[in-house]
Enzyme design. Sequence first.
Site, mmCIF file in Angstrom:
data_model
loop_
_atom_site.group_PDB
_atom_site.id
_atom_site.type_symbol
_atom_site.label_atom_id
_atom_site.label_comp_id
_atom_site.label_asym_id
_atom_site.label_seq_id
_atom_site.Cartn_x
_atom_site.Cartn_y
_atom_site.Cartn_z
ATOM 1 N N HIS A 102 0.731 -1.284 0.305
ATOM 2 C CA HIS A 102 -0.122 0.093 -0.070
ATOM 3 C C HIS A 102 0.964 1.415 -0.061
ATOM 4 O O HIS A 102 0.416 2.392 -0.447
ATOM 5 C CB HIS A 102 -1.048 -0.154 1.135
ATOM 6 C CG HIS A 102 -0.407 0.425 2.557
ATOM 7 N ND1 HIS A 102 0.270 -0.408 3.524
ATOM 8 C CD2 HIS A 102 -0.060 1.545 3.054
ATOM 9 C CE1 HIS A 102 0.481 0.274 4.537
ATOM 10 N NE2 HIS A 102 0.236 1.585 4.337
ATOM 11 N N ASP A 115 0.018 -7.543 1.727
ATOM 12 C CA ASP A 115 0.546 -6.031 1.781
ATOM 13 C C ASP A 115 2.098 -5.947 2.081
ATOM 14 O O ASP A 115 2.778 -5.151 2.409
ATOM 15 C CB ASP A 115 0.043 -5.442 3.027
ATOM 16 C CG ASP A 115 0.144 -3.922 2.990
ATOM 17 O OD1 ASP A 115 0.091 -3.429 1.946
ATOM 18 O OD2 ASP A 115 0.088 -3.252 4.094
ATOM 19 N N SER A 142 4.602 2.883 8.084
ATOM 20 C CA SER A 142 4.395 1.501 7.183
ATOM 21 C C SER A 142 5.598 1.340 6.263
ATOM 22 O O SER A 142 6.004 1.934 5.640
ATOM 23 C CB SER A 142 3.418 2.039 6.338
ATOM 24 O OG SER A 142 2.076 2.137 6.924
#
Length: 326
Positions: free
Chosen positions: A70, A100, A179
Amino acid sequence: MSVDPRGDRDDTGAAALDAYSQVVTSVARRLLPAVAAIAVSGERGGRHGVAGTGSAVVFTDDGHLLTNAHVVGSSDGGTVSFADGAEAGFTVVGRDRLSDLAVIRADGPTPPPAVLGDADGLTVGQLVVAVGSPLGLSGSVTAGVVSALGRSMPAQCGRAVRIIEDVIQTDAALNPGNSGGALADSSGRVVGINTAVAGVGVGLAVPVNATSTRIVTTLQQAGRVRRAFLGVATAPAPVPPELAERIGRRRGVRIVHVEPRSPAAVAGLREGDLMVTVAGEAVVDAQALQRRMFAEAIGEPLAITTFRNGAMVDVIAHPVELADGS
């Protein structure tokens, strides 16, 4: 002469705090050079520029970094910045939205790679350290514990929402930009890739284990992962005493969601079923099912035994290829 009755207790607390600090600083010293801040190129507001930011972890000597799918989105590349001030362009090698995870490759020299660990050995309450670039602040370090294991979280796969299984929950502070960064154990081994903030004090990370290693290797070689789709979400669950005596284990996996019209639904699996075996293999965690959900399982019969209402239930499912998962 007066004596402080709290003296010994204070000394013990100080020693524990010193030991904790030493662990965190040791992990930070090892990992900070290998964790990069990344700026993803793309369209934003009708103009070409930086479409997003995040973190990534060097994991090979030839410049491959691991991050979140993402974070890179549909972009082809961008720039990476390291703790020593070095910068380089990067290209996206492959991405897998269902896990992911994404692999990128720097166009220039990179620091020595981080050491990858095995999240399957984690226990609840264990110390973990998060290293990343939250809010654009490169080289940030936070610490906490493993709050829970085996969590599930939604992921956008094309037009559909799928479930990422077996994620790690931690209370180590995570913020936007973390992230793609590293979640490490006390030895500095990367056991997870930070992926989401689910709430105050609730961070989630994709585990680094045998399944994710296979995904990463496939991304390096082919750029995408062909997956089999069953259509269930699971969660860790205790095995009822009457069943535990029969199968010799006390922990299992319960089905918490069955997607309508999926192979699981067609086969007769139901929410609340406790999975006992898949293809004859004992199901002790989500990994037992995930290990089978790759290309070789597409269209093949898959025998599943569950425990439902005090009885064993046998079904045969036929996983299909997961669409829009690349």
